[in-house]
Design a protein around this motif. Structure first.
Motif, PDB file in Angstrom:
ATOM      1  N   SER A  44      14.550 -80.288 -23.748  1.00  0.00           N
ATOM      2  CA  SER A  44      14.194 -81.703 -23.807  1.00  0.00           C
ATOM      3  C   SER A  44      12.682 -81.885 -23.729  1.00  0.00           C
ATOM      4  N   THR A 247      14.837 -90.554 -25.758  1.00  0.00           N
ATOM      5  CA  THR A 247      16.262 -90.633 -26.115  1.00  0.00           C
ATOM      6  C   THR A 247      16.673 -89.427 -26.948  1.00  0.00           C
ATOM      7  N   THR A 251      19.031 -86.412 -25.528  1.00  0.00           N
ATOM      8  CA  THR A 251      20.265 -86.218 -26.292  1.00  0.00           C
ATOM      9  C   THR A 251      20.376 -84.783 -26.791  1.00  0.00           C
ATOM     10  N   VAL A 254      21.533 -82.594 -23.961  1.00  0.00           N
ATOM     11  CA  VAL A 254      22.959 -82.744 -23.672  1.00  0.00           C
ATOM     12  C   VAL A 254      23.807 -82.058 -24.741  1.00  0.00           C
ATOM     13  N   VAL A 255      23.437 -82.235 -26.002  1.00  0.00           N
ATOM     14  CA  VAL A 255      24.215 -81.664 -27.105  1.00  0.00           C
ATOM     15  C   VAL A 255      24.208 -80.145 -27.059  1.00  0.00           C
ATOM     16  N   TRP A 259      21.054 -79.530 -20.546  1.00  0.00           N
ATOM     17  CA  TRP A 259      20.786 -80.631 -19.629  1.00  0.00           C
ATOM     18  C   TRP A 259      20.862 -80.149 -18.184  1.00  0.00           C
TER      19      TRP A 259
END
Length: 268
Positions: A44, A247, A251, A254-255, A259
C-alpha cells in the motif's frame, strides 16, 4: 479585513498545484497521508508513493527546493527502517542476531514497509504545504471552513511573528557579545538567550494584541475580507485525486492479501 505584521513577500511559483486554494492543498495533504497510517505494509505504501509522483512533480517546487525541504525524510526513512530491521518483531528465518538485535524475515518486511510509508506520508504533505501562504490559508479557513475569525486571525498573527524569532535571536547574540557576556558555558548562554527571547516574545505579543484590538480585530460585527476566498473546479479535482490515492493503495493491499491493520490483533 486582513492582517499583515510584516511586508508581504509572495513567491510566484509555476505548476498546476501551486496556484490551487490553500484549503484544497491542506485537505489534499490530510486525505493522502492520514489513511496510510491504518496499515503498515509495503504494498500500500509503494502504490501510494507511485501515485503521488505527479503531485510532487506538479507542486511548483524547484528541484533544489524539493531536496532541501524533504531532506529530513530521506534521512528519517532509512534510519527508521534500520531501527525496525534490528529491533522489530522477529518472525520467519533469523538472518542475524547479536545481543538485543535480531534481523529476520518479519523485521525486514516491517522495515521496508516503515521506510516507504514515511516517504508516502511525508513527501506530499511537505510539497503541498510548501506553497501555502499563511494569509491565503487564514482567508480560506475563515471564509470556507467557517472557523472563528478571532481564532484564525490570532493564529495568522502568531505565524507571521515566527519569522521574527530568528532575527531576535541574532540580535540578542550580538547584544550579549557587545556587553561581554559570551564567555559563559554554551548551555548556560543558550538558556539565558531562550529566556530573554521568551520575554521579548511576550512583550511583542501583548503589543500586537493591543494594536489588533484597537483596529477592530476583536469586534463582534460581521467581518469583511480584503481577499475573498475562491474555490474552483481544479481545487475539487485535487481533493478528489487525494481521495483516490489512499483508496487505490489500501484496496490493492486488501486484494493482494498484504493488508496489515496497525491497530488490532493483525497489526505487528
Amino acid at each position: 479585513m486582513s492582517i499583515m505584521t510584516a511586508p508581504e513577500r509572495r513567491i510566484q511559483r509555476r505548476g498546476p498545484i501551486a496556484g490551487r486554494s490553500a484549503l484544497a492543498k491542506l485537505a489534499a495533504a490530510l486525505l493522502v497521508s492520514v489513511p496510510l497510517v491504518v496499515s503498515i505494509d509495503v504494498l500500500s505504501a509503494t502504490v501510494a508513493l507511485a501515485l503521488e509522483i505527479p503531485i510532487l512533480v506538479l507542486s511548483g517546487l524547484t528541484l533544489r527546493e524539493f531536496w532541501l525541504r524533504t531532506a529530513v525524510l530521506w534521512f528519517a526513512a532509512p534510519t527508521g527502517a534500520l531501527t525496525i530491521a534490528l529491533y522489530g518483531e522477529t518472525s520467519g528465518t533469523v538472518h542475524f542476531q547479536w545481543l538485543f538485535m535480531q534481523v529476520s524475515d518479519g523485521s525486514l518486511a516491517l522495515a521496508a514497509a516503515t521506510g516507504v510509508r514515511i516517504l508516502a506520508i511525508g513527501l506530499p504533505a511537505i510539497c503541498l504545504f510548501a506553497t501555502v501562504d499563511p494569509t491565503d490559508l487564514a482567508d480560506d479557513l475563515a471564509q470556507r471552513a467557517r472557523l472563528p475569525a478571532r481564532f484564525v486571525l490570532g493564529a495568522l498573527a502568531g505565524m507571521r511573528m515566527l519569522g521574527l524569532l530568528v532575527d531576535d535571536w541574532r540580535a540578542l547574540g550580538l547584544a550579549r557579545r557587545a556587553r561581554g557576556v559570551t564567555d559563559q558555558g554554551r548551555i548556560r548562554r543558550a538558556l539565558g538567550m531562550v529566556f530573554a527571547l521568551f520575554v521579548l516574545a511576550i512583550r511583542r505579543g501583548s503589543s500586537l494584541a493591543t494594536a489588533m484590538e484597537a483596529r477592530g480585530f476583536g469586534g463582534t460585527a460581521a467581518r469583511t475580507w480584503a481577499r475573498p476566498s475562491v474555490w474552483t473546479r481544479a481545487d475539487t479535482v485535487l481533493v478528489a485525486i487525494a481521495v483516490l490515492i489512499p483508496t487505490i493503495a489500501l484496496t490493492a493491499a486488501v486484494v493482494f492479501g498484504t493488508w496489515n491493520f496497525i491497530i488490532g490483533p493483525s497489526g505487528r
